[in-house]
Design a protein around this motif. Structure first.
Motif, PDB file in Angstrom:
ATOM      1  N   VAL A 208      22.737  42.401 -34.337  1.00 19.27           N
ATOM      2  CA  VAL A 208      23.051  43.297 -33.228  1.00 19.27           C
ATOM      3  C   VAL A 208      24.270  42.814 -32.448  1.00 19.27           C
ATOM      4  N   THR A 209      25.062  41.913 -33.029  1.00 23.54           N
ATOM      5  CA  THR A 209      26.300  41.485 -32.389  1.00 23.54           C
ATOM      6  C   THR A 209      27.248  42.669 -32.294  1.00 23.54           C
ATOM      7  N   ASP A 210      27.793  42.903 -31.117  1.00 22.46           N
ATOM      8  CA  ASP A 210      28.718  44.016 -30.919  1.00 22.46           C
ATOM      9  C   ASP A 210      29.954  43.778 -31.787  1.00 22.46           C
ATOM     10  N   PRO A 211      30.242  44.657 -32.771  1.00 21.55           N
ATOM     11  CA  PRO A 211      31.382  44.410 -33.662  1.00 21.55           C
ATOM     12  C   PRO A 211      32.730  44.568 -32.979  1.00 21.55           C
ATOM     13  N   ASP A 212      32.735  45.074 -31.738  1.00 19.44           N
ATOM     14  CA  ASP A 212      33.990  45.243 -31.012  1.00 19.44           C
ATOM     15  C   ASP A 212      34.274  44.080 -30.082  1.00 19.44           C
ATOM     16  N   THR A 213      33.246  43.593 -29.363  1.00 16.35           N
ATOM     17  CA  THR A 213      33.445  42.549 -28.365  1.00 16.35           C
ATOM     18  C   THR A 213      32.933  41.181 -28.797  1.00 16.35           C
ATOM     19  N   GLY A 214      32.080  41.125 -29.811  1.00 14.48           N
ATOM     20  CA  GLY A 214      31.487  39.857 -30.225  1.00 14.48           C
ATOM     21  C   GLY A 214      30.365  39.386 -29.329  1.00 14.48           C
ATOM     22  N   THR A 215      29.902  40.212 -28.404  1.00  7.55           N
ATOM     23  CA  THR A 215      28.793  39.872 -27.517  1.00  7.55           C
ATOM     24  C   THR A 215      27.510  40.529 -28.034  1.00  7.55           C
ATOM     25  N   PHE A 216      26.367  40.248 -27.376  1.00  6.20           N
ATOM     26  CA  PHE A 216      25.118  40.852 -27.863  1.00  6.20           C
ATOM     27  C   PHE A 216      25.165  42.363 -27.657  1.00  6.20           C
ATOM     28  N   GLY A 217      24.582  43.083 -28.612  1.00  9.62           N
ATOM     29  CA  GLY A 217      24.665  44.536 -28.581  1.00  9.62           C
ATOM     30  C   GLY A 217      23.348  45.240 -28.377  1.00  9.62           C
ATOM     31  N   TYR A 661      33.890  27.465 -40.820  1.00 14.27           N
ATOM     32  CA  TYR A 661      33.365  28.756 -40.375  1.00 14.27           C
ATOM     33  C   TYR A 661      34.535  29.712 -40.169  1.00 14.27           C
ATOM     34  N   TYR A 662      34.507  30.841 -40.842  1.00 23.54           N
ATOM     35  CA  TYR A 662      35.521  31.876 -40.606  1.00 23.54           C
ATOM     36  C   TYR A 662      35.044  32.836 -39.521  1.00 23.54           C
ATOM     37  N   ASP A 663      35.987  33.375 -38.793  1.00 20.47           N
ATOM     38  CA  ASP A 663      35.693  34.311 -37.706  1.00 20.47           C
ATOM     39  C   ASP A 663      36.364  35.639 -38.024  1.00 20.47           C
ATOM     40  N   PRO A 664      35.682  36.539 -38.751  1.00 21.33           N
ATOM     41  CA  PRO A 664      36.310  37.790 -39.188  1.00 21.33           C
ATOM     42  C   PRO A 664      36.851  38.608 -38.011  1.00 21.33           C
ATOM     43  N   ILE A 665      37.923  39.340 -38.284  1.00 20.17           N
ATOM     44  CA  ILE A 665      38.581  40.164 -37.264  1.00 20.17           C
ATOM     45  C   ILE A 665      37.658  41.310 -36.875  1.00 20.17           C
ATOM     46  N   ARG A 666      37.486  41.506 -35.576  1.00 18.89           N
ATOM     47  CA  ARG A 666      36.567  42.529 -35.081  1.00 18.89           C
ATOM     48  C   ARG A 666      37.252  43.897 -35.040  1.00 18.89           C
ATOM     49  N   THR A 667      36.451  44.915 -34.709  1.00 17.41           N
ATOM     50  CA  THR A 667      36.990  46.279 -34.677  1.00 17.41           C
ATOM     51  C   THR A 667      37.902  46.529 -33.487  1.00 17.41           C
ATOM     52  N   ASN A 668      37.927  45.623 -32.487  1.00 15.97           N
ATOM     53  CA  ASN A 668      38.868  45.837 -31.396  1.00 15.97           C
ATOM     54  C   ASN A 668      40.305  45.748 -31.898  1.00 15.97           C
ATOM     55  N   MET A 669      40.542  44.917 -32.914  1.00 12.92           N
ATOM     56  CA  MET A 669      41.874  44.849 -33.505  1.00 12.92           C
ATOM     57  C   MET A 669      42.117  46.023 -34.447  1.00 12.92           C
ATOM     58  N   ALA A 670      41.078  46.481 -35.131  1.00 15.91           N
ATOM     59  CA  ALA A 670      41.217  47.700 -35.934  1.00 15.91           C
ATOM     60  C   ALA A 670      41.551  48.878 -35.041  1.00 15.91           C
ATOM     61  N   ASP A 671      41.010  48.876 -33.817  1.00 11.13           N
ATOM     62  CA  ASP A 671      41.322  49.904 -32.832  1.00 11.13           C
ATOM     63  C   ASP A 671      42.780  49.796 -32.392  1.00 11.13           C
ATOM     64  N   PHE A 672      43.222  48.589 -32.066  1.00  9.64           N
ATOM     65  CA  PHE A 672      44.584  48.356 -31.614  1.00  9.64           C
ATOM     66  C   PHE A 672      45.593  48.825 -32.656  1.00  9.64           C
ATOM     67  N   ALA A 673      45.303  48.546 -33.928  1.00  4.17           N
ATOM     68  CA  ALA A 673      46.238  48.894 -34.997  1.00  4.17           C
ATOM     69  C   ALA A 673      45.889  50.205 -35.689  1.00  4.17           C
ATOM     70  N   GLY A 674      44.858  50.903 -35.206  1.00  2.00           N
ATOM     71  CA  GLY A 674      44.393  52.064 -35.957  1.00  2.00           C
ATOM     72  C   GLY A 674      44.335  53.383 -35.223  1.00  2.00           C
TER      73      GLY A 674
END
Length: 1005
Positions: A208-217, A661-674
């Motif tokens: 339930v991690t927020d895919p946009d902010t990385g906080t609990f969702g 540990y890798y830290d995949p790019i969240r959707t906030n960057m997909a939003d910025f570029a999309g």
């Protein structure tokens, strides 16, 4: 007759010695799968194995009991057990007295070895084991197990997020997203501390991690938690994340008997001491919940459900005057339902639903004026179905889940937002003077995740080469971000203005120091303004206005000489400077699709255990048109640990771990570029008598950002050494050293500043890097041959790094002799030159903030150098329970900052100077991480009374007293050197809440 004599002889041998039972736990499934466990049991007598013994394992907290028979070597392995701390292991062997061991714990994700030395008896021998006073001598993972017996005995907030504060090294967090170890605990945006975007939150196998902010969702009713594990280091390959903490919650299930609870908690301002710092404001809150579980079909089909209603109403007073401003109401409704079907002993199908719709009528921040208030709607539905099949030593699991989350804000005042800045104001302007107009935007967003996966585990026992536990898993997920935003106000614009009293200031003066409030234009925008003039249909007007040397070209110096004087059309009569105007409003969505795979082996031989594994992930981002905007190819994240059982009895160990540990790019960057089909916003500056557009955000013509082809996935490398041991029956001591480094950090870049190959060091304007300078990055660094068509590119931050070293010491006392407890000390040394964490900050947009710039590397803002924690519970024989929680820290580290576009940026010099071939206003020495807020502590206590009724029924009464000593100590200080509003630089602006009493009751059956 011979058989009878053998039985008598074996019975005599048992009377002279003891049966040894060694119990170990095996984790069954991955981080995202159902959290079941297992036991490995070895039975011996006089050092020899006992074959053919019947072993029964049962718990009132588990859905099923299991009966197995030991092999020729006296061992047996049992899988598919639900996590619980009240298991009973019963052994019956021909020729031996029966025995039972109680208080056996099954914990997901661990493999401790438990030994029982049992005395003989005429009938049945019962041994009560220390439940969690265990050392897992097969694991290097560092974490904390929060079971019902601990969290329900202590004064804590009623949420899994609040329980995190019991974990060693976890930093304070008002919002429930705490940092751990090297996890970022500070954001330049609003200077916010206490929120980490590095954590992973798993509720019953649903991420339930927020895919946009990385906080609990998502939130759940804390009454339904069976077990919560919090992992903070040495995390094996089966888990996503790792740079922050991993929180896994396992919920209760039904059983063959009906059970449930009803509870009610309340608090109001009459139960709270007077607030010494913030104007007194009334409030009231209550929390009511009901749970029910039981059988639908005995031994086959069970259910468990819960509903919780939480409500709170606050009166908010002005931070400066104390005057009443508004009442804010928060309503939460938390639903949960689980069904479990076990058609055979080896098959289990589970379906789960939970949701958390929440309405918040406004902001409780005393610094937010009514005109800037906003209402929030958040929460969503979660669904999961999972099937598990056990086939001897092989277990396979398949699952699918959907997480839906909404976070939407609606402005209370629909007038145009206007933020006003003041120069050399005395006295400092108030919040009411700087924050004019409404919030500025109505914003509807959703952050959804769909995922499906398959995992397998195989246990292999060899005669000469020890045992292996192989695990592997694959998952595919799709994260979707949806947004529909609209700017409020008659002209659909948000303004940033200069105070009328400062009319006539030039651009040069505007870029200088002495300003209070948030600027929206920086020196690096001057070339953009010149470009905007040259591309404007009104170019002739702007040239005639600014071209003072009449050469037909507007220069950098001529722009800097311009003075702001006009108030025409300003919504509040201030001097026009900047606005961002909505040119188009439209909903849109972007998505990121990820594939993950892991494989690992836990190999135990004699006293040694080696866990080796690798995790790899691939992520593809798509823009609002559905086209691919970026692809991050498979990257290997190896993880290796070695554990040595010092004494061979499962009571002490040393270990080492190294992993990535890798830290995949969240959707906030997909939003910025999309955002190619959503809102389009024009950034404008007021020159003469009209607005000039110098940059357009959003839309397909000039995308706001592009992922550069060379962008790498951020990672954290970890190295750990540790030691742990049991002291006596009840105590566990652990010491762990951690070293981490975070690299390939993500940021957005303005290539006009960094990559213009037409410049020279001699001709480059202030804040620009030319070829030959220390800060120049050629287009090839980003994977381009020429400048791409975008405002920004998302790339790997050159020179960006964060370094961490820490030491953690903890002592845990398991429940026995009527009490339990724990204590810990954590030392954190965190340094670096960036706070960027996938949030498109100002680094990359302003060379003075470049990680390689002078004075950029220093103590990490948000870090807390020293932390100490302790808790304890005592259980009287008359039903009374008394417990306490103590927390101390050495104070929050922060920087000396100024405000620009909501960012709290490190203080800079007034006069620009050259460094590495670039002229800029570089960071002042002693700005980054130079200040520390005061140390403080808290002491909370709980008094609980349990009155037992018939059967399993009982009534519990709770009195929680938070901040017992009413020490309303400062927890934070103002970091803005030229702060506006109620608090000046270095003054306390946050405090421990006053002493408060929380009252509750619960009926359980």
């Amino acid at each position: 007759m011979l058989q009878n004599e053998k039985q008598k002889s074996r019975a005599a041998l048992l009377r002279r010695s003891a049966i040894s039972v060694a119990v170990g736990m095996c984790f069954m499934g991955a981080a995202w799968a159902a959290e079941t466990g297992g036991l490995r049991i070895a039975i011996s007598s006089g050092g020899k194995p006992v074959a053919g013994a019947t072993v029964k394992i049962s718990s009132p907290s588990s859905l099923v009991s299991k009966t197995v028979v030991t092999e020729a070597d006296g061992t047996v392995r049992v899988s598919g057990l639900d996590p619980a701390t009240d298991y009973k292991v019963e052994v019956v062997a021909p020729g031996y007295s029966n025995f039972a061991a109680q208080g056996v714990a099954v914990v997901s994700g661990q493999n401790p070895a438990l030994s029982y030395a049992l005395e003989t008896g005429t009938a049945q021998v019962v041994v009560t084991g220390s439940r969690l006073a265990q050392v897992d001598t097969t694991s290097a993972t560092v974490g904390t197990i929060l079971n019902l017996g601990v969290v329900e005995s202590l004064p804590t907030g009623r949420s899994y997020q609040s329980y995190l504060q019991l974990v060693p090294g976890v930093k304070p967090s008002a919002g429930g997203n705490p940092s751990s170890k090297s996890g970022v605990n500070y954001s330049d945006i609003d200077g916010a501390t206490g929120t980490s975007s590095d954590n992973v939150y798993i509720l019953d196998g649903v991420d339930v991690t927020d895919p946009d902010t990385g906080t609990f969702g998502s939130a759940i009713n804390s009454e339904i938690i069976q077990e919560q594990q919090v992992l903070t280091g040495g995390i094996p390959a089966e888990y996503a994340g790792g740079s922050g903490l991993v929180s896994k919650v396992v919920t209760k299930s039904g059983g063959n008997e009906y059970h449930g609870s009803v509870n009610y908690y309340f608090q109001n301002d009459s139960l709270v001491a007077k607030d010494k710092h913030i104007p007194a404001s009334g409030f009231s809150t209550y929390d009511a919940a009901v749970t029910l579980g039981g059988p639908i079909i005995q031994d086959k089909l069970w259910f468990f459900g819960s509903f919780q209603k939480k409500s709170r109403e606050d009166d908010v007073g002005d931070a400066t005057t104390g005057a009443f401003m508004r009442s804010v109401k928060r309503d939460e409704k938390l639903g949960f339902f689980k069904m479990t079907w076990q058609p055979t002993e080896n098959d289990r199908l589970t379906a789960v639903f939970f949701n958390d719709p929440t309405t918040i009528s406004g902001s409780t921040a005393s610094g937010t004026p009514n005109n800037r208030d906003r209402r929030r709607e958040q929460g969503g539905d979660n669904y999961k179905v999972e099937y598990r099949r056990e086939m001897g030593d092989l277990t396979v699991e398949a699952y699918a889940f959907r997480h839906k989350g909404e976070v939407s804000d609606f402005a209370a005042d629909l007038s145009s937002s206007n933020t006003v800045i003041f120069r050399n104001a005395n006295p400092q302007p108030t919040t009411a003077q700087t924050l004019l107009g409404g919030f500025g935007t109505n914003l509807v967003t959703s952050r959804d995740r769909d995922e499906a996966g398959l995992s397998a585990q195989y246990f292999l026992e060899t005669e000469k080469w020890g045992s292996h536990t192989f695990k592997s898993g694959f998952s595919k997920s799709t994260n979707t971000y949806f947004e529909d935003s609209q700017v409020t106000g008659p002209d659909k614009a948000r303004y940033s203005s200069i105070a009328a009293a400062n009319a006539g200031v030039s651009f040069t003066e505007f870029f200088g120091s002495g300003w209070s409030g948030a600027k929206s234009i920086v020196a690096a925008d001057v070339p953009r303004i010149i470009t905007g003039i040259n591309n404007s249909p009104n170019k002739a007007y702007f040239v005639s206005l600014l071209d003072t040397d009449h050469n037909g070209v507007v220069s950098d110096a001529e722009v800097r000489a311009y003075r702001f004087t006009s108030t025409a059309g300003n919504p509040n009569g201030q001097v026009n400077n900047y606005r961002i105007k909505e040119a188009q409003a439209a909903p849109y969505s972007v998505e990121a699709t990820g594939k993950t795979f892991y494989v690992q082996d836990t190999w135990t031989m004699d006293r040694w255990t080696v866990n080796g594994g690798v995790r790899t992930e691939e992520w593809v981002h798509r823009d609002s048109k559905g086209d691919q905007s970026a692809k991050f190819k498979w990257k290997l994240a190896p993880r290796l640990s070695t554990v040595y059982d010092l004494s061979g009895d499962g009571r002490s160990k040393v270990w080492g771990f190294v992993g990535r540990y890798y830290d995949p790019i969240r959707t906030n960057m997909a939003d910025f570029a999309g955002n190619l089909t959503g809102p389009v916003l024009d950034e404008q500056v007021y020159l003469g008598n009209q607005w000039l557009t110098f940059r357009t955000r959003g839309g397909p013509k000039t995308p706001d950002a592009l992922f550069s082809p060379s962008t790498k996935t951020p990672y954290t490398d970890e190295f750990m050494l540790g030691y742990a041991t049991n002291l006596g029956r009840d105590y566990t001591v652990s010491i762990a050293y951690t070293k981490r480094k975070t690299r390939d950090i993500l940021e957005d870049y303005d290539l006009t500043l960094y990559s213009d190959d037409t410049l020279t060091v001699a001709t480059a304007p202030e804040g620009y890097a030319a070829p030959g300078s220390a800060y120049y990055l050629p287009y090839s660094y980003f994977g381009y041959s020429t400048k791409p068509n975008s405002n920004y590119v998302i790339g790997t931050l050159a020179g960006g790094k964060r370094d961490y070293q820490g030491l953690e010491v903890s002592v845990t006392k398991a429940k026995r002799d009527n009490w339990q407890g724990g204590a810990s000390y954590t030392f954190n040394k965190a340094e670096g030159n960036t706070n960027s964490d996938s949030n498109a900050d100002f680094q990359g947009d302003w060379l003075a903030l470049d990680p390689r710039a002078p004075n950029a590397y220093g103590k990490q803002p948000g870090n807390i150098k020293h932390q100490a924690k302790a808790y304890g519970s005592y259980f009287f024989n008359n039903g009374l329970e008394l417990s306490g929680v103590f927390n101390w820290n050495s104070g929050l580290i922060y920087s000396r900052t100024f405000l620009a576009s909501r960012r709290h940026l490190p203080e800079m010099v007034d006069a620009p100077y050259a460094n590495g071939g670039v002229v800029d206003t570089w960071i002042k020495p002693g700005s980054v991480g130079s200040e520390t807020a005061p140390a403080y502590y808290t002491l909370d206590m709980r008094l609980k009374y349990v009155y037992k009724l018939a059967g399993a029924q009982k009534v519990e009464f709770f009195l929680d007293l938070f901040n017992v000593l009413d020490k309303q100590s400062a927890t934070g200080e103002q970091d803005l050197v030229n702060a506006t509003g109620a608090y000046k630089f270095g003054q306390a602006n946050a405090w421990v809440q006053p002493r408060r009493l929380y009252v509750g009751a619960r009926y359980t059956f």
